[in-house]
Design a protein around this motif. Structure first.
Motif, PDB file in Angstrom:
ATOM      1  N   ALA A 109       0.723  -0.957  -0.015  1.00  0.00           N
ATOM      2  CA  ALA A 109      -0.203  -0.333  -0.335  1.00  0.00           C
ATOM      3  C   ALA A 109       0.333   0.831   0.040  1.00  0.00           C
ATOM      4  N   GLY A 110       2.026   1.302   0.563  1.00  0.00           N
ATOM      5  CA  GLY A 110       2.871   1.964   0.332  1.00  0.00           C
ATOM      6  C   GLY A 110       2.777   3.617   1.724  1.00  0.00           C
ATOM      7  N   ALA A 111       3.244   4.241   2.334  1.00  0.00           N
ATOM      8  CA  ALA A 111       3.186   5.351   2.644  1.00  0.00           C
ATOM      9  C   ALA A 111       1.089   5.983   3.157  1.00  0.00           C
ATOM     10  N   THR A 112       1.544   6.306   2.497  1.00  0.00           N
ATOM     11  CA  THR A 112       0.336   6.921   2.150  1.00  0.00           C
ATOM     12  C   THR A 112      -0.805   5.989   1.789  1.00  0.00           C
ATOM     13  N   GLY A 113      -1.494   5.262   1.326  1.00  0.00           N
ATOM     14  CA  GLY A 113      -2.331   3.936   1.507  1.00  0.00           C
ATOM     15  C   GLY A 113      -1.934   3.781   3.441  1.00  0.00           C
ATOM     16  N   CYS A 114      -0.999   3.624   3.741  1.00  0.00           N
ATOM     17  CA  CYS A 114      -1.030   2.828   5.084  1.00  0.00           C
ATOM     18  C   CYS A 114      -1.640   4.230   5.957  1.00  0.00           C
ATOM     19  N   PHE A 115      -1.478   5.232   5.462  1.00  0.00           N
ATOM     20  CA  PHE A 115      -1.092   6.574   6.559  1.00  0.00           C
ATOM     21  C   PHE A 115      -3.047   6.807   6.186  1.00  0.00           C
ATOM     22  N   ALA A 116      -3.727   5.774   4.936  1.00  0.00           N
ATOM     23  CA  ALA A 116      -4.878   6.101   4.981  1.00  0.00           C
ATOM     24  C   ALA A 116      -5.704   4.981   5.443  1.00  0.00           C
ATOM     25  N   LEU A 117      -5.316   4.244   5.177  1.00  0.00           N
ATOM     26  CA  LEU A 117      -6.339   2.793   6.194  1.00  0.00           C
ATOM     27  C   LEU A 117      -6.412   3.250   8.033  1.00  0.00           C
ATOM     28  N   LEU A 118      -4.718   3.047   8.267  1.00  0.00           N
ATOM     29  CA  LEU A 118      -4.852   3.495   9.560  1.00  0.00           C
ATOM     30  C   LEU A 118      -5.940   4.557   9.787  1.00  0.00           C
ATOM     31  N   SER A 119      -5.849   5.619   9.372  1.00  0.00           N
ATOM     32  CA  SER A 119      -6.528   6.746   9.800  1.00  0.00           C
ATOM     33  C   SER A 119      -8.280   6.235   9.406  1.00  0.00           C
ATOM     34  N   VAL A 120      -8.535   5.648   8.843  1.00  0.00           N
ATOM     35  CA  VAL A 120     -10.271   5.215   8.625  1.00  0.00           C
ATOM     36  C   VAL A 120      -9.763   4.133   9.665  1.00  0.00           C
ATOM     37  N   ALA A 121      -9.702   3.304   9.970  1.00  0.00           N
ATOM     38  CA  ALA A 121      -9.334   2.585  11.108  1.00  0.00           C
ATOM     39  C   ALA A 121      -9.733   3.380  12.423  1.00  0.00           C
ATOM     40  N   GLY A 122      -8.818   4.330  12.734  1.00  0.00           N
ATOM     41  CA  GLY A 122      -9.155   5.085  14.232  1.00  0.00           C
ATOM     42  C   GLY A 122     -10.095   6.020  14.144  1.00  0.00           C
TER      43      GLY A 122
END
Length: 154
Positions: A109-122
């Motif tokens: 997912a890369g850094a941007t994809g991980c950031f987006a997924l983690l933001s949504v998870a939070g």
């Protein structure tokens, strides 16, 4: 306090313009920080973000003083869950991060994809916590207080 005084005295005649100025200033500060022109932890960042945030609040409060503001249901739901999001975001982000690592998504997912997924998870985790734990507990607590008030009044 200055904003409260300004709103009470009606010193703002164009709240939508002030709101737009505040949002534009926040966006400009974010761009300046992202491009390296502004140290987000430095003293200048306090002004770069603080002043536009004050303008945004001034504009929004002045707009609200003129009458009801239609707020979409999803924003009201996020506002109602904001405390649970604040308290439990790191738990949900930690769980999501472990899942991303276990599935290998963190590598693809890369850094941007991980950031987006983690933001949504939070956010989603915080909303779920609010709906599943916070609101039922508050209902029980309010019921107990109401029962105690009735018992004391009798």
């Amino acid at each position: 306090m200055a904003i409260a005084l300004a709103v009470r005295r009606g010193w703002l005649t164009q709240p939508n313009f002030m709101t737009a100025c505040g949002l534009s200033g926040i966006l400009a500060g974010g761009i300046a920080e992202a491009t390296g022109w502004l140290d987000g932890y430095g003293a200048a960042a306090r002004a770069a973000y603080g002043v536009p945030c004050a303008l945004l609040i001034w504009g929004l409060v002045a707009r609200e003083q003129r009458g009801p503001v239609a707020v979409p249901g999803w924003l009201r739901m996020l506002g109602g869950a904001s405390y649970s999001i604040y308290l439990f975001q790191f738990i949900w982000i930690g769980i999501a991060w472990k899942l991303l690592q276990l599935t290998g998504i963190d590598r693809t997912a890369g850094a941007t994809g991980c950031f987006a997924l983690l933001s949504v998870a939070g956010i989603v985790g915080g909303v779920a916590t609010a709906q599943g734990i916070e609101k039922p507990l508050l209902a029980v607590m309010r019921g107990r207080r109401a029962g105690r008030a009735v018992a004391l009044a009798a």
